[in-house]
Scaffold this motif. Sequence first.
Motif: not given
Length: 142
Positions: A69-74, A98-99
């Motif tokens: 949501r607030d990063c590239d991958l999670e 883990l973001r």
Amino acid sequence: MTLLEQNPWWILPYLLLMLLMVHAMLEFTVSLLAEEPALKRRPIPAAELKKRLLEEGTPDGTYPLLPGRDCDLEISWETDIPPRTGRRVTGGRTEGHLRLLLDETRHELRLNLVTRAHVTFAGLGPWRFRTGFFTSFQSGPP
């Protein structure tokens, strides 16, 4: 009379000097062993790397790699500690996120790990009733 019997405090600066020298030798050895990336190789663009990572996923599928949501991958996970009964009752839960952020300008992959856990305990000790509660929160790079 030996030097150690006269004054044992001389050993402290000697130990500090030894630690400094071991650190310097380790740094030097690592600099000889580390391989630098080839200069002719071009880094993969962030969008292409993200696409490849999402296609790859995890082999067993337990911790899926998803767009964040607030990063590239999670990667997110939740684990319940199964309750036990009998002379004691325990239970708990752990959660983690883990973001991953792909920084294309610096050619870096930045990680942020957030974990939460709590465990409860109630039971009979040797002579009396005992209870306990543990909670933990961590955040930062892994």
